[in-house]
Motif scaffolding. Sequence first.
Motif: not given
Length: 161
Positions: A112-114, A57-58, A95-106
């Motif tokens: 959250g992620l599984t 959960r992020i 997980a925080l990095f992926l959240r930020d990266d997805l927000l930036r790119t998409t």
Amino acid sequence: MSSAFWQLLMVKQFHSVLHSELKMKFGSVEEAYNKLANYLVVFVGGRNWDSATAHLRILSRMTRGNQWLKYLGLEEKTGDFTRDSDAMWDGLDAALFLRDDLLRTTGQRIWGLTFTLYPTGRFNIEYDYNKPEGYEETDEVITGDEINASLAKLTRQGKSE
């Protein structure tokens, strides 16, 4: 695991780093995936497994995780990160990095992620775009009084052990 470990975990929730520090820590999405994989490998330890999964959960500045492994159709949720706590923190930061990266790119924010890893190194990742019901960013704000009370409790428990 001892209550001191869980209290340390609670205190470590404040470890969140700034976006720029996450970018320096993870050079790419692939590196974040590797940290998530290592998170699960450490959780599994020396046990046999067919798959290992982390459900993370992020929130705004912290990540919480549940993890389990499956072997011969049975699910095992016990395990710990005492032999490599850095792998745990790196996985949560990934997980925080992926959240930020997805927000930036998409332009889309994940909540959250599984991440499921297989012994072959193959993995699946699913993103959760649904904001937790009733969650507000201010839910993560902890007052100084709450921190002091938590630390006082930790100190009292440390003296009684």
